[in-house]
Scaffold this active site. Structure first.
Site, short mmCIF file in Angstrom:
data_model
loop_
_atom_site.label_atom_id
_atom_site.label_comp_id
_atom_site.label_asym_id
_atom_site.label_seq_id
_atom_site.Cartn_x
_atom_site.Cartn_y
_atom_site.Cartn_z
N ASP A 1 29.58 47.21 43.02
CA ASP A 1 30.50 48.00 43.85
C ASP A 1 30.50 49.47 43.48
O ASP A 1 30.01 49.88 42.44
CB ASP A 1 31.92 47.43 43.74
CG ASP A 1 32.36 47.19 42.31
OD1 ASP A 1 31.53 46.77 41.50
OD2 ASP A 1 33.55 47.40 42.01
N ASP B 1 28.41 42.17 42.37
CA ASP B 1 29.38 43.06 41.73
C ASP B 1 28.80 44.46 41.49
O ASP B 1 29.04 45.08 40.46
CB ASP B 1 29.89 42.46 40.42
CG ASP B 1 31.15 43.16 39.92
OD1 ASP B 1 32.02 43.43 40.75
OD2 ASP B 1 31.25 43.44 38.71
N TRP C 1 39.39 52.12 42.19
CA TRP C 1 39.56 52.18 40.74
C TRP C 1 39.74 53.59 40.19
O TRP C 1 40.32 53.77 39.13
CB TRP C 1 38.33 51.56 40.07
CG TRP C 1 38.24 50.08 40.19
CD1 TRP C 1 37.78 49.37 41.26
CD2 TRP C 1 38.62 49.13 39.20
NE1 TRP C 1 37.85 48.03 40.99
CE2 TRP C 1 38.35 47.85 39.74
CE3 TRP C 1 39.14 49.22 37.91
CZ2 TRP C 1 38.60 46.67 39.03
CZ3 TRP C 1 39.39 48.05 37.21
CH2 TRP C 1 39.12 46.80 37.76
N ASN D 1 34.67 46.12 44.78
CA ASN D 1 34.03 44.90 45.27
C ASN D 1 34.87 44.11 46.25
O ASN D 1 36.09 44.21 46.28
CB ASN D 1 33.69 43.99 44.09
CG ASN D 1 34.92 43.66 43.25
OD1 ASN D 1 35.20 44.38 42.29
ND2 ASN D 1 35.63 42.62 43.59
N GLY E 1 42.52 45.53 41.66
CA GLY E 1 42.84 44.12 41.84
C GLY E 1 41.87 43.38 42.72
O GLY E 1 42.18 42.29 43.20
N GLY E 2 40.69 43.92 42.94
CA GLY E 2 39.72 43.27 43.80
C GLY E 2 39.23 41.94 43.29
O GLY E 2 38.58 41.20 44.03
N GLU E 3 39.53 41.59 42.07
CA GLU E 3 39.14 40.29 41.51
C GLU E 3 40.18 39.20 41.78
O GLU E 3 40.01 38.07 41.34
CB GLU E 3 38.93 40.41 40.00
CG GLU E 3 37.76 41.28 39.60
CD GLU E 3 38.00 42.75 39.86
OE1 GLU E 3 37.03 43.45 40.20
OE2 GLU E 3 39.16 43.20 39.75
N ARG F 1 44.00 56.04 32.87
CA ARG F 1 43.07 57.16 32.72
C ARG F 1 43.73 58.53 32.82
O ARG F 1 43.05 59.54 32.64
CB ARG F 1 41.94 57.01 33.74
CG ARG F 1 41.15 55.73 33.48
CD ARG F 1 39.92 55.56 34.33
NE ARG F 1 39.26 54.32 33.98
CZ ARG F 1 39.31 53.18 34.67
NH1 ARG F 1 40.01 53.15 35.81
NH2 ARG F 1 38.70 52.10 34.25
#
Length: 603
Positions: free
Chosen positions: A373, A371, A310, A328, A228-230, A167
């Site tokens: 978040d 989800d 993020w 999340n 990387g919360g997933e 971004r």
């Protein structure tokens, strides 16, 4: 946060891994899908000494360029100013003449692989800095329209859930540029040549860490968070010395229990929290007794608790506070493996900018299993004489918080449809709106302080939530459940003006596709935002009337900005589409302005 939509997880993001050298998978239109379950030697020391010698004057430069960036005609931070307001005092382009606006420049990055072009360019001293999805950074001379330099980061292992993107950059002292990378590095570049000054690995990318947001400069520190919360990471925000790259402090978005060296006194029970049963007035339908009974079995869950950051934080100099939005928990949708409130996930958090210590937090959804978040970047504003922090939630509400203590001042009316809110997922599937991608997603809001309006780009994507469980594996997508689109149901976007004084929706416009990208407001009475079909729009900020539109071909799914050059105002937006929701891809940075004067045409 999870942003999983498109044709197929297997086709687009197998195992959530994209490795250097591979080709970008093709995209195709369609509904959302079901998600399956260095050693520092003498060379570096010499470089640091060299850098210290070159950079000792930068604090003075920074004071001259930081907080009034948008006012000066340059755009020197991702959010336009330290408060992240995405508001500019420029008004040469206004409601009376915006209909005459035309493309004046177009920078095609020419990258080999396309992805989600979510960049907001930085403009400083006649130079525009642009980044691309796979971490190529470029500098353009606005006078000659020529590329000055190009840096292509050599990516190592990259693991990310939601498509390749970057971004933007941060700029320090008007001369040095910083970019986070998909393989979780922070790179410092010379602003004049693009040469690497230092390169630090912020976290191990093999575990699913990555960086997609633009860093933030505070004094001589560079602030950066990780995604990387997933993948079962433990999220954090880190401050590095801008000159040397040395770590100054690290704040963990998942607080540790007592006895751990990283224990956070603002979370005395660690990430467990206070066993909240509600999100304000809304019942979360938690089985607190079962969660407490399971706590011993899952005592180490915080080590894999998620909590990615993020988006670029906001900063308030007066209170010396950084405001971050935390994503999340992990696993994303399976709360059985993580008893407790799962702090600081789904939170807006105030951090002391000098020490990196927590000041306060506000959790929008304790123990999130939907989800929903906190992703859209916080914004500082003054409303009714009170300094507040504003956050647009995936829940579909705008939260207005007291900047001094984090207490809720008000919550807006819903800016997207809400249905069956906080109903628990089931094996058969539970329908709930807004759904896992919306309301606001990561899209930055803009705030017009003259109106006290927040402008929110949002998504309506109805989904079913289905329960299933899976164990954690290093670097593997870890959702713990799934969400699926509901066949035949309409998906669309909503662009809303929310009155921060009352929480009411001042006006709202519906567009054909879910919105992702963000907005810009100006003193010319205009608000700008883009659509996935390539439309870039200018609205009357007070009334919401569409005053101008241009179709760029590829989706305009980035947050716009504005700047002046040679006395003229310009509006810029990256129109390169979005990978995760299959909007048309491209590589063009569009720059619009009023028709060039005869003298300007000869330049």
């Amino acid at each position: 946060m999870l942003e999983l939509t498109g044709a197929s997880m297997a086709a687009h993001c197998p195992g959530g891994v994209e490795r250097v050298g591979g080709q970008l998978p093709p995209t195709s239109p369609g509904p959302p899908f079901e998600a399956p379950s260095r050693t520092e030697g003498s060379a570096e020391r010499k470089l640091c000494m060299h850098m210290r010698a070159r950079w000792w004057v930068t604090p003075v430069l920074l004071l001259a360029t930081s907080t009034a960036a948008a006012q000066s005609g340059d755009w020197t931070t991702y959010g336009g100013n330290d408060w992240n307001q995405r508001y500019s005092q420029l008004k040469a382009i206004n409601t009376a003449n915006v209909s005459q606006m035309v493309p004046r420049m177009m920078f095609q990055t020419g990258i080999a692989k396309l992805g989600s072009f979510e960049n907001t360019p930085i403009v400083s001293n006649g130079v525009m800095y642009v980044t691309t999805p796979y971490n190529t950074a470029m500098a353009y001379d606005l006078a000659t329209k020529k590329e000055l330099w190009r840096y292509e980061h050599k990516l190592g292992t990259t693991i990310y859930c939601c498509g390749p993107n970057n971004r933007g950059v941060a700029i320090h002292g008007g001369a040095h540029v910083y970019m986070g990378t998909l393989d979780a590095h922070l790179v410092a570049l010379d602003g004049k040549s693009g040469k690497v000054l230092w390169d630090k690995e912020v976290a191990d990318p093999a575990f699913g860490y990555s960086i997609t947001h633009a860093p933030l400069i505070i004094g001589d520190n560079v602030i950066v968070g990780v995604s990387g919360g997933e993948y079962g990471i433990r999220g954090h925000v880190t401050a590095y010395n801008a000159m040397t790259g040395d770590q100054v402090w690290r704040w963990y978005s998942i607080p540790a229990p007592k006895g751990d060296p990283t224990f956070d006194e603002k979370a005395p029970n660690g990430w467990t929290g206070t066993w909240a049963t509600k999100a304000e007035e809304a019942d979360l339908h938690r089985d607190i007794a079962k969660e407490k009974a399971d706590s011993a079995t899952h005592a180490d869950a915080w080590q894999r608790g998620g909590g990615g950051v993020w988006m670029t934080p906001a900063y308030d100099k007066e209170s010396n506070s950084i405001f971050v939005a935390v994503g999340n928990p992990s696993p994303d949708l399976d709360g059985s493996l993580r008893p407790g409130d799962n702090l600081y996930t789904d939170c807006v958090v105030a951090i002391d900018a000098t020490s990196g210590k927590t000041k306060w937090y506000y959790q929008t959804v304790p123990h999130d299993v939907w989800d929903l978040d906190a992703v859209s970047p916080p914004v500082v504003a003054t409303v009714g004489g009170k300094k507040v922090v504003v956050h647009a939630g995936k829940t579909g509400w705008v939260y207005v918080l007291d900047a001094a203590n984090g207490k809720l001042v008000r919550k807006s009316d819903a800016f997207v449809p809400q249905e069956n809110m906080f109903a628990l997922p089931t094996p058969e599937g539970t329908r709930m709106l807004p759904g896992a991608n919306g309301g606001s997603e990561w899209s930055p809001i803009a705030i017009d302080p003259s109106l006290n309006y927040a402008f929110v780009a949002a998504l309506h994507q109805p989904m079913h939530y289905k329960v299933h469980s899976a164990p954690w594996e290093k670097g593997r997508l870890w959702l713990g459940s799934a969400f699926v689109a509901i066949p035949g149901e309409e998906q669309y976007g909503l662009f809303s003006a929310v009155d921060l004084r009352t929480g009411k929706i001042a006006w709202q416009n519906k567009v054909p596709q879910p919105m992702m990208g963000g907005s810009l407001a100006t003193a010319g009475g205009l608000t700008f935002t883009g659509e996935g079909n390539g439309n870039f729009n200018a609205y009357n900020s007070k009334t919401g009337k569409l005053l101008w539109q241009f179709n760029a071909g590829a989706g305009c799914n980035s947050a716009p900005m504005t700047f002046t050059h040679k006395g003229e105002q310009f509006i810029a937006v990256a129109c390169g589409g979005n990978f995760q929701i299959s909007y048309p891809l491209g590589d063009a940075l569009m720059v619009f302005g009023l028709p060039a004067k005869a003298g300007a045409m000869k330049q």
